[in-house]
Design a protein around this motif. Structure first.
Motif, short mmCIF file in Angstrom:
data_model
loop_
_atom_site.label_atom_id
_atom_site.label_comp_id
_atom_site.label_asym_id
_atom_site.label_seq_id
_atom_site.Cartn_x
_atom_site.Cartn_y
_atom_site.Cartn_z
N UNK A 17 0.82 -1.22 0.00
CA UNK A 17 0.00 0.00 0.00
C UNK A 17 0.85 1.27 0.00
N UNK A 18 2.15 1.14 0.37
CA UNK A 18 2.98 2.36 0.40
C UNK A 18 4.13 2.32 -0.61
N UNK A 34 -6.69 0.09 -1.47
CA UNK A 34 -7.03 1.29 -0.68
C UNK A 34 -8.24 1.99 -1.28
N UNK A 38 -11.78 2.64 0.68
CA UNK A 38 -12.34 3.99 0.82
C UNK A 38 -13.70 4.11 0.13
N UNK A 74 2.21 7.47 13.36
CA UNK A 74 1.49 6.25 12.94
C UNK A 74 0.32 6.01 13.88
N UNK A 77 -2.76 7.91 13.02
CA UNK A 77 -3.46 7.55 11.79
C UNK A 77 -4.10 6.16 11.86
N UNK A 78 -3.48 5.28 12.64
CA UNK A 78 -3.95 3.89 12.68
C UNK A 78 -4.17 3.45 14.12
N UNK B 230 -6.53 6.03 1.90
CA UNK B 230 -5.56 6.52 0.91
C UNK B 230 -4.69 7.61 1.56
N UNK B 231 -5.36 8.53 2.28
CA UNK B 231 -4.62 9.61 2.95
C UNK B 231 -3.71 9.07 4.06
N UNK B 232 -4.26 8.12 4.82
CA UNK B 232 -3.48 7.57 5.95
C UNK B 232 -2.22 6.88 5.44
N UNK B 233 -2.39 6.07 4.39
CA UNK B 233 -1.22 5.34 3.87
C UNK B 233 -0.26 6.29 3.15
N UNK B 234 -0.81 7.38 2.60
CA UNK B 234 0.07 8.37 1.97
C UNK B 234 0.95 9.02 3.04
N UNK B 235 0.36 9.28 4.22
CA UNK B 235 1.15 9.84 5.33
C UNK B 235 2.20 8.83 5.78
N UNK B 236 1.80 7.55 5.84
CA UNK B 236 2.74 6.51 6.24
C UNK B 236 3.87 6.40 5.20
#
Lengths: 177, 258
Positions: A17-18, A34, A38, A74, A77-78, B230-236
């Motif tokens: 995902x990143x 993702x 969403x 982190x 966000x999670x 999408x935003x969260x993983x973009x920050x990660x």
């Protein structure tokens, strides 16, 4: 009853995902996943088990003066689910079952999934145990068959593709492709 | 299914106790607590193995002796589990510690010994003719001694903050609701985050058999940001994405093979 599905995600899900480089299929699948989550408008929630945090942070230099801030960011966000005493008790039962389940061990051997047993199994069983302790709907893993075997029917294990392909009938046998 | 019958005798001694001093209702109540105590120990040992609680029970053997107050009982089970349970109860009496003590069993033991205190007598537990244990009237189990005490992080949504002595209600991820007291300043802060995803860090006391949280003392909290994944993983990605971009095969890397 809530229709929200709550899933733990394993390290490879986070990585695809990143990551912008590497296997183009996986990179694209990570982004599609993702988008799918969403688009489902809060009907799917993703949670990070703390052992996954260890893996995804492992390439990052510990000399980075902002290392602590990364953890803090982190956690904003999670939701990071810890391997606590309840998870540890569940893990001990799964390990005990695993040691005594000759059929399961043979099946893993036959499918080449019992390599690096001591470290790999313990890690995957920690993830599965955190999922069971927190009553998650499942674990999303790109190493589905191995994790599914260690879960031993206690919790659903799906790939990103299976989560996206919601209309598809569920897997009925352990090594079904 | 096999049926084991084990002969147990429960004898109350002291304070000149005799059957005529014990009312029928009282006897039923104290025997019930005795049965619940032993069943609690047995079922804890078989937790998750699919045993049926109904298969374990005590029956009264009818030969009530007229000295002290002794009650011959027949313990019915599919596996002869009552003798080990009596031994474990004896262990609990000596060490006040056992993996088999849970909330309900502790309640049963304390009700049983409460009855002994009312009658100022002790109880002797026999298996056949062998004296296994003596339960003194002074015995009681402090529930707190058997709880898991852990520094925990709880995740969920705050659904209520209020009352004169402020307390917070949080709905946990596992669906349980938990109430815990907080100071007024903290209650005011937390009231701003109703229905937000929150992580609460603090000291928890947890029942070891059900993992339900008995009490929680909040020390810190973190609000989890809203936003798309999408935003969260973009920050990660902004934090650690470059590290992973440099790794050609992440599977091998995680297997420590690269």
């Amino acid at each position: 009853m809530s229709s929200v599905k709550r899933y733990l995600i394993d390290s490879m899900v986070v990585i695809w995902a990143i990551k912008k480089t590497g296997d183009p299929f996986k990179v694209t699948e990570g982004q599609k996943f993702l988008d799918f989550v969403d688009k489902n408008g809060k009907q799917i929630e993703l949670y990070l088990p703390s052992p996954v945090l260890a893996e995804i942070l492992s390439p990052h230099s510990t000399n980075d003066p902002l290392y602590g801030e990364i953890l803090s960011e982190v956690s904003k966000e999670f939701v990071i689910l810890p391997f606590d005493s309840q998870s540890a008790i569940i893990a001990s039962r799964l390990l005990n079952e695993y040691r005594n389940d000759t059929d399961l061990i043979n099946m893993l051997k036959a499918n080449g999934l019992n390599q690096n047993l001591s470290s790999k199994i313990k890690f995957d069983i920690q993830i599965v145990s955190i999922g069971i302790a927190n009553k998650m709907d499942g674990v999303i893993s790109e190493e589905k068959n191995a994790v599914k075997a260690y879960a031993n029917g206690k919790i659903d294990v799906l790939t990103m593709a299976q989560v996206m392909n919601t209309g598809k009938p569920p897997q009925t046998s352990l090594f079904q492709q | 299914m096999a049926v084991f019958e084990e002969n147990i005798r429960l004898r109350f001694v002291g304070n000149d106790i005799k059957p005529t001093k014990i009312k029928v209702g009282e006897l039923g109540a104290v025997l019930l607590q005795f049965e619940k105590t032993l069943k609690g120990i047995i079922l804890s040992n078989f937790q998750g193995l699919g045993v049926d609680e109904k298969d374990y029970y005590l029956t009264l053997d009818g030969q009530i002796r007229n000295e002290s107050a002794a009650y011959p009982l027949i313990a019915i089970s599919p596996d002869g589990a009552f003798k080990p349970a009596l031994d474990e109860l004896n262990q609990i009496l000596h060490s006040r510690n056992s993996k088999s003590l849970n909330e309900k069993t502790i309640e049963s033991i304390n009700k049983f010994t409460g009855w002994l205190r009312t009658h100022k007598c002790d109880a002797e537990l026999y298996f056949g003719d062998e004296l296994i244990a003596t339960v003194p009237k002074s015995f009681s189990v402090n529930e707190d001694d058997f709880l898991i005490k852990e520094f925990s992080t709880l995740h969920g949504q705050i659904i209520d903050v209020g009352k004169e002595d402020p307390r917070v209600e949080i709905k946990l991820l596992n669906g349980d609701s938990l109430f815990f007291p907080v100071k007024i300043d903290l209650a005011i802060d937390l009231g701003k985050f109703l229905f937000k995803k929150i992580s609460l860090i603090g000291r928890a006391k947890i029942y070891p058999d059900t993992y339900k949280i008995k009490s929680f003392e909040l020390q810190e909290y973190t609000i989890v940001h809203d936003g798309t994944y999408k935003e969260k993983f973009e920050k990660l990605r902004g934090l650690i994405g470059r590290d992973w971009d440099e790794i050609e095969d992440p599977v091998k890397y995680l297997e420590l093979n690269e």
